[in-house]
Design an enzyme around this catalytic site. Structure first.
Site, PDB file in Angstrom:
ATOM      1  N   LYS A  70      31.451   7.939 -50.523  1.00 24.29           N
ATOM      2  CA  LYS A  70      32.580   8.818 -50.856  1.00 24.29           C
ATOM      3  C   LYS A  70      33.580   8.946 -49.708  1.00 24.29           C
ATOM      4  O   LYS A  70      34.777   9.083 -49.941  1.00 24.29           O
ATOM      5  CB  LYS A  70      32.071  10.215 -51.240  1.00 24.29           C
ATOM      6  CG  LYS A  70      31.389  10.298 -52.596  1.00 24.29           C
ATOM      7  CD  LYS A  70      31.017  11.741 -52.897  1.00 24.29           C
ATOM      8  CE  LYS A  70      30.413  11.893 -54.279  1.00 24.29           C
ATOM      9  NZ  LYS A  70      30.139  13.312 -54.604  1.00 24.29           N
ATOM     10  N   ASP A 106      35.042  16.430 -58.607  1.00 24.78           N
ATOM     11  CA  ASP A 106      34.009  17.468 -58.574  1.00 24.78           C
ATOM     12  C   ASP A 106      34.596  18.868 -58.759  1.00 24.78           C
ATOM     13  O   ASP A 106      34.132  19.641 -59.587  1.00 24.78           O
ATOM     14  CB  ASP A 106      33.233  17.403 -57.259  1.00 24.78           C
ATOM     15  CG  ASP A 106      32.278  16.226 -57.197  1.00 24.78           C
ATOM     16  OD1 ASP A 106      31.822  15.774 -58.264  1.00 24.78           O
ATOM     17  OD2 ASP A 106      31.991  15.751 -56.082  1.00 24.78           O
TER      18      ASP A 106
END
Length: 288
Positions: A70, A106
């Protein structure tokens, strides 16, 4: 059925065999009549650059990423969305005419679950327990979405000062009041709990060998406080049980899990994921 026009999406992670993302997205592709497939690729930092180049080479729709990819992927991308830039992590890459743009869905996924509960973070005060990756994504998105104030509680360890500095920077860039406090400061925590609208547990307290524990004294819970526990296995943590007993509206982390994947699907296809069909599938599992 795979054809000469079938598009490709996937997840870059290591290990990756446990991922439910292929089942989730392939079901959605089929339900929406989209000629595409989603595969799991074992990718770590050693082969990440070559894998990212493959997104362009094979004209992929895009990919999902898990840690540590990420953060490691960022130098290889052509651009970042505002939330990904502030969070410093990307969980979704979108191939926009051969330009690779990184997003972090997210926090957006969490906000969708808030909306599903009939709420909004705009002009509200949030209290977040924990300061890890999920907490960071939620705080940043809350600030971008017009949250009035966010208070974060974390252990006062060797990362405390750097976390404070990070969120101070986010506050300056979003005009949202953000403060980080010592998790052990019960006086401040009690004060903030009484003035907060939404409480988010972003710690691991409530799962595994901590499943009998709660991250906050139940005496701090009041009926006007809406509780979100990011844990979804078990479906009802001790915190959620106590929240229900205190008359608080509450929700586990399944909604965030579902919607962060749904938003990635929308970014790749321009279509809404059929979340009703997917929800039961991911119950108690992890998409990434």
């Amino acid at each position: 059925m795979i054809s000469g026009k079938t598009k490709l999406a996937g997840i870059f992670a290591s290990p990756v065999t446990h991922s439910l993302s292929p089942k989730m997205h392939n079901t959605a592709f089929a339900k929406c009549g989209i000629d595409a497939v989603y595969l799991a690729f074992d990718v770590d930092q050693k082969n990440l650059l070559k894998a990212v180049e493959g997104i362009r080479t094979f004209h992929m729709l895009g990919v999902n990423l898990s840690m540590p990819n990420k953060t490691a992927v960022i130098p290889y991308l052509d651009g970042l969305s505002k939330e990904a830039e502030l969070i410093g992590a990307v969980n979704t890459v979108v191939n926009q005419d051969n330009r690779l743009i990184g997003y972090n869905t997210d926090g957006m996924g969490f906000m969708r679950s808030v909306e599903e509960a009939g709420l909004t973070v705009k002009n509200k005060k949030l209290m977040v327990l924990g300061a890890g990756g999920a907490a960071k994504a939620i705080v940043v998105q809350a600030a971008l979405d017009g949250g009035r104030e966010v208070v974060i509680y974390k252990r006062k360890n060797d990362t405390f000062a750097s976390v404070q500095a990070y969120f101070k920077n986010v506050a300056e860039q979003t005009n949202c009041s953000i403060h980080v406090y010592d998790y052990e400061d019960e006086v401040q925590m009690r004060k903030d709990s009484q003035s907060s609208d939404i409480l988010v547990n972003a710690t691991d307290i409530g799962m595994g060998n901590k499943k009998e524990l709660t991250p906050i004294d139940k005496a701090m819970l009041h009926e006007k406080l809406v509780i979100f526990d990011l844990i979804y296995s078990p479906q009802e943590t001790q915190l959620l049980k106590e929240a229900r007993a205190n008359g608080c509206e509450s929700q586990n982390g399944l909604g965030m899990l579902l919607y962060q994947g749904a938003i990635a699907f929308e970014l790749w296809t321009g279509q809404e994921m059929p979340v009703c069909e997917i929800r039961g599938m991911i119950d108690g599992s992890s998409t990434h």
